[in-house]
Design a protein around this motif. Sequence first.
Motif, short mmCIF file in Angstrom:
data_model
loop_
_atom_site.label_atom_id
_atom_site.label_comp_id
_atom_site.label_asym_id
_atom_site.label_seq_id
_atom_site.Cartn_x
_atom_site.Cartn_y
_atom_site.Cartn_z
N VAL A 189 0.85 -1.18 0.00
CA VAL A 189 0.00 0.00 0.00
C VAL A 189 0.89 1.23 0.00
CG1 VAL A 189 -1.75 1.28 1.29
CG2 VAL A 189 -1.82 -1.23 1.25
N PRO A 190 0.64 2.21 -0.86
CA PRO A 190 1.45 3.43 -0.84
C PRO A 190 1.44 4.08 0.54
CG PRO A 190 0.08 3.34 -2.82
CD PRO A 190 -0.36 2.20 -1.93
N GLY A 191 2.54 4.75 0.89
CA GLY A 191 2.71 5.27 2.24
C GLY A 191 1.60 6.18 2.72
N GLY A 192 1.22 7.16 1.89
CA GLY A 192 0.18 8.09 2.29
C GLY A 192 -1.14 7.41 2.59
N PRO A 193 -1.67 6.61 1.65
CA PRO A 193 -2.92 5.90 1.92
C PRO A 193 -2.81 4.93 3.09
CG PRO A 193 -2.52 5.98 -0.44
CD PRO A 193 -1.30 6.53 0.23
N GLY A 227 -6.30 -7.94 -7.75
CA GLY A 227 -4.85 -7.80 -7.76
C GLY A 227 -4.21 -9.17 -7.74
N SER A 228 -3.40 -9.46 -8.74
CA SER A 228 -2.91 -10.82 -8.92
C SER A 228 -1.85 -11.22 -7.91
CB SER A 228 -2.36 -11.00 -10.34
OG SER A 228 -1.22 -10.18 -10.53
N ARG A 229 -1.25 -10.25 -7.21
CA ARG A 229 -0.22 -10.59 -6.23
C ARG A 229 -0.75 -10.53 -4.80
NH1 ARG A 229 3.39 -6.81 -8.77
NH2 ARG A 229 3.69 -5.82 -6.73
N ASP A 230 -2.03 -10.66 -4.63
CA ASP A 230 -2.65 -10.57 -3.31
C ASP A 230 -2.25 -11.78 -2.46
OD1 ASP A 230 -4.30 -10.40 -1.10
OD2 ASP A 230 -6.09 -9.86 -2.23
N PRO A 231 -1.50 -11.58 -1.35
CA PRO A 231 -1.12 -12.72 -0.53
C PRO A 231 -2.24 -13.21 0.38
CG PRO A 231 -0.27 -10.70 0.44
CD PRO A 231 -0.94 -10.31 -0.85
N LYS A 261 -7.38 -9.37 -14.07
CA LYS A 261 -6.34 -9.58 -13.08
C LYS A 261 -5.24 -8.55 -13.32
CE LYS A 261 -7.35 -14.43 -13.73
NZ LYS A 261 -6.80 -15.72 -14.18
N LEU A 262 -5.04 -7.68 -12.37
CA LEU A 262 -4.03 -6.64 -12.49
C LEU A 262 -2.71 -7.20 -11.99
CD1 LEU A 262 -6.13 -3.56 -11.33
CD2 LEU A 262 -5.73 -4.42 -13.64
N VAL A 263 -1.82 -7.48 -12.93
CA VAL A 263 -0.63 -8.27 -12.62
C VAL A 263 0.35 -7.53 -11.71
CG1 VAL A 263 -0.80 -9.61 -14.72
CG2 VAL A 263 0.51 -7.49 -14.74
N ASP A 264 0.29 -6.24 -11.66
CA ASP A 264 1.24 -5.48 -10.85
C ASP A 264 0.59 -4.95 -9.57
OD1 ASP A 264 -0.42 -3.83 -12.23
OD2 ASP A 264 1.10 -2.36 -12.82
N CYS A 265 -0.49 -5.58 -9.13
CA CYS A 265 -1.22 -5.10 -7.96
C CYS A 265 -1.30 -6.18 -6.88
CB CYS A 265 -2.63 -4.67 -8.33
SG CYS A 265 -2.70 -3.11 -9.23
N ASN A 266 -1.37 -5.72 -5.65
CA ASN A 266 -1.48 -6.57 -4.48
C ASN A 266 -2.96 -6.61 -4.06
OD1 ASN A 266 -1.01 -7.54 -1.63
ND2 ASN A 266 1.13 -7.28 -2.22
N HIS A 267 -3.26 -6.51 -2.77
CA HIS A 267 -4.63 -6.63 -2.31
C HIS A 267 -5.47 -5.38 -2.59
CE1 HIS A 267 -7.95 -8.08 0.13
NE2 HIS A 267 -7.96 -6.95 0.80
N TRP A 268 -4.84 -4.22 -2.75
CA TRP A 268 -5.57 -2.97 -2.92
C TRP A 268 -5.31 -2.35 -4.29
CZ3 TRP A 268 -4.34 -4.05 2.26
CH2 TRP A 268 -5.37 -3.87 3.19
N PRO A 269 -5.84 -2.94 -5.39
CA PRO A 269 -5.68 -2.31 -6.71
C PRO A 269 -6.23 -0.90 -6.76
CG PRO A 269 -6.54 -4.54 -6.93
CD PRO A 269 -6.59 -4.20 -5.47
N GLN A 299 -3.36 1.14 -5.61
CA GLN A 299 -2.14 1.03 -6.39
C GLN A 299 -2.33 1.46 -7.84
OE1 GLN A 299 -1.75 -3.18 -5.09
NE2 GLN A 299 0.39 -2.66 -4.68
N GLN A 300 -3.48 1.15 -8.42
CA GLN A 300 -3.76 1.49 -9.82
C GLN A 300 -5.19 2.02 -9.95
OE1 GLN A 300 -1.75 1.49 -12.43
NE2 GLN A 300 0.04 0.62 -11.42
#
Length: 256
Positions: free
Chosen positions: A140-144, A190-194, A215-223, A226-227
């Motif tokens: 998750v970006p720092g600010g959010p 987000g395709s990298r969601d652990p 599936k957003l390949v460069d995203c984790n749990h919070w697309p 992130q995008q």
Amino acid sequence: MPAILIHGVPDTHRVWAGVRRHLTRTDVEAWDLPGFGAPRPLGFGSTKEEYADWLIGRLEQVGEPVDLVGHDWGCILTARAACLRPDLVRTWAGGNGPISARYPWHPLARIWQDPVEGDRFMAELTPEGFAADLISGFEVPGGPAREMARHVDAPMRDSVLKLYRSAVRMGAEWEPDLAKLTAPALVIWGSRDPACPVEFADELGRAIGAEHVIKLVDCNHWPLLQQPERVAAALEEHWRRHSPSPGGDHDRPAGS
């Protein structure tokens, strides 16, 4: 036909701010779930059934079918509402919220579901530590991340524990009704969601007959953090395909 955005855990309506900045339509509302930046009604026990009933009640007040969108628990609850009351939903979109008997709750969820460990976790939680975990574990970006952690107050902590403790068998209990979701559906994941592996995006898509699974390949749990521009573009294309007319109702001012 307004669009209604529902957040997950441990969020508030603020999690949608980036997506909303990239949307062109004006009739968009992001609601806070009770206990998540909004008061809990008297006697509200924060169980999954109570949240689903609350959401259905709010949708009934809108007075017309909506474009319903959810992330994380928002995905789960909006899908549940769309299954139980398809008359209230024009289109549905959601992601990063599995509804499957095969889904093993992620490690943090299992801590929250434990009466001793969950209470201890919430008692020891600090905004700084939680923000650091969101940044390192979920990208998750720092600010959010810091904004999200800042709003995890006592009512939210209690609501999270009660929600997860009511949902130990949520997948097995709610999965059979997914076939009742008849609205045109879109899954965004987000395709990298652990915490919620991407395989459950395909499973959810099949269960509800989704038109598309993105599936957003460069995203984790919070697309949506992130995008947000890509999430917004996918939503608007989904809505456009089912708009009664070009522009149409999507250009009217939003209600309060």
